[in-house]
Design an enzyme around this catalytic site. Structure first.
Site, PDB file in Angstrom:
ATOM      1  N   TYR A 129       0.807  -1.219   0.000  1.00 21.26           N
ATOM      2  CA  TYR A 129       0.000   0.000   0.000  1.00 21.26           C
ATOM      3  C   TYR A 129       0.839   1.268   0.000  1.00 21.26           C
ATOM      4  CZ  TYR A 129       1.262  -0.623   4.879  1.00 21.26           C
ATOM      5  OH  TYR A 129       1.973  -0.830   6.028  1.00 21.26           O
ATOM      6  N   GLY A 130       2.164   1.139  -0.048  1.00 21.15           N
ATOM      7  CA  GLY A 130       3.026   2.318   0.043  1.00 21.15           C
ATOM      8  C   GLY A 130       4.201   2.264  -0.905  1.00 21.15           C
ATOM      9  N   THR A 131       5.391   2.294  -0.354  1.00 17.55           N
ATOM     10  CA  THR A 131       6.593   2.426  -1.179  1.00 17.55           C
ATOM     11  C   THR A 131       6.950   1.178  -1.973  1.00 17.55           C
ATOM     12  OG1 THR A 131       8.103   1.816   0.620  1.00 17.55           O
ATOM     13  CG2 THR A 131       7.549   4.168   0.386  1.00 17.55           C
ATOM     14  N   LEU A 132       6.268   0.057  -1.755  1.00 17.80           N
ATOM     15  CA  LEU A 132       6.495  -1.146  -2.564  1.00 17.80           C
ATOM     16  C   LEU A 132       5.648  -1.161  -3.840  1.00 17.80           C
ATOM     17  CD1 LEU A 132       6.674  -3.789   0.286  1.00 17.80           C
ATOM     18  CD2 LEU A 132       8.542  -3.146  -1.248  1.00 17.80           C
ATOM     19  N   GLU A 152      11.100  -4.157   5.936  1.00 14.02           N
ATOM     20  CA  GLU A 152      10.115  -3.718   6.918  1.00 14.02           C
ATOM     21  C   GLU A 152      10.592  -3.885   8.365  1.00 14.02           C
ATOM     22  OE1 GLU A 152       7.888  -2.021   5.760  1.00 14.02           O
ATOM     23  OE2 GLU A 152       7.307  -2.775   3.806  1.00 14.02           O
TER      24      GLU A 152
END
Length: 129
Positions: free
Chosen positions: A7-10, A73
């Site tokens: 949901y973000g930087t990936l 993470e």
């Protein structure tokens, strides 16, 4: 193969997509119930069945890719000194389940409205400095 909700930087086009890309077999849009928080350079998801939708993608990756995602993470499997928890989740609408990295609570960070990291990041970048 393993499914992971990102949901973000990936996400494709984001700063850490290069970490998941070598293991990526396929992806599809998805969303889960929760709230996003602005940690600065990246978001954190707090799951909440009563909250609005958080937009993201389901990435089907080769199993060895999970090790690199855990490292990114800060997930070691040990209960102390980790930023994110890795939990099993069901997509809110699609017949899909898999892993997602989450915070247990907001930790005082500001919420991201509309549940979209991409939209929020673009808004932040357009603000005068």
């Amino acid at each position: 193969m393993i499914w992971v909700f990102v949901y973000g930087t990936l996400l494709p086009g984001e700063s850490n997509h290069h970490v998941v890309k070598p293991y990526l077999v396929q992806s599809q849009p998805g969303r889960v119930r929760g709230r996003l928080y602005d940690i600065g350079a990246y978001p954190a998801l707090v799951l909440d069945e009563q909250a609005d939708w958080v937009e993201g993608e389901w990435h089907c990756i080769r199993e060895e890719g999970l090790r690199d995602l855990d490292e990114l993470e800060g997930y070691t499997g040990e209960a102390h000194n980790r930023e994110y928890e890795r939990v099993w989740i069901q997509d809110g609408e699609a017949d899909r389940s898999g892993w997602v990295y989450v915070y247990g609570d907001s930790r005082g960070y500001p919420p991201i409205p509309e549940g979209s990291w991409r939209h929020w990041r673009k808004q932040k970048e357009s603000l005068p400095k």
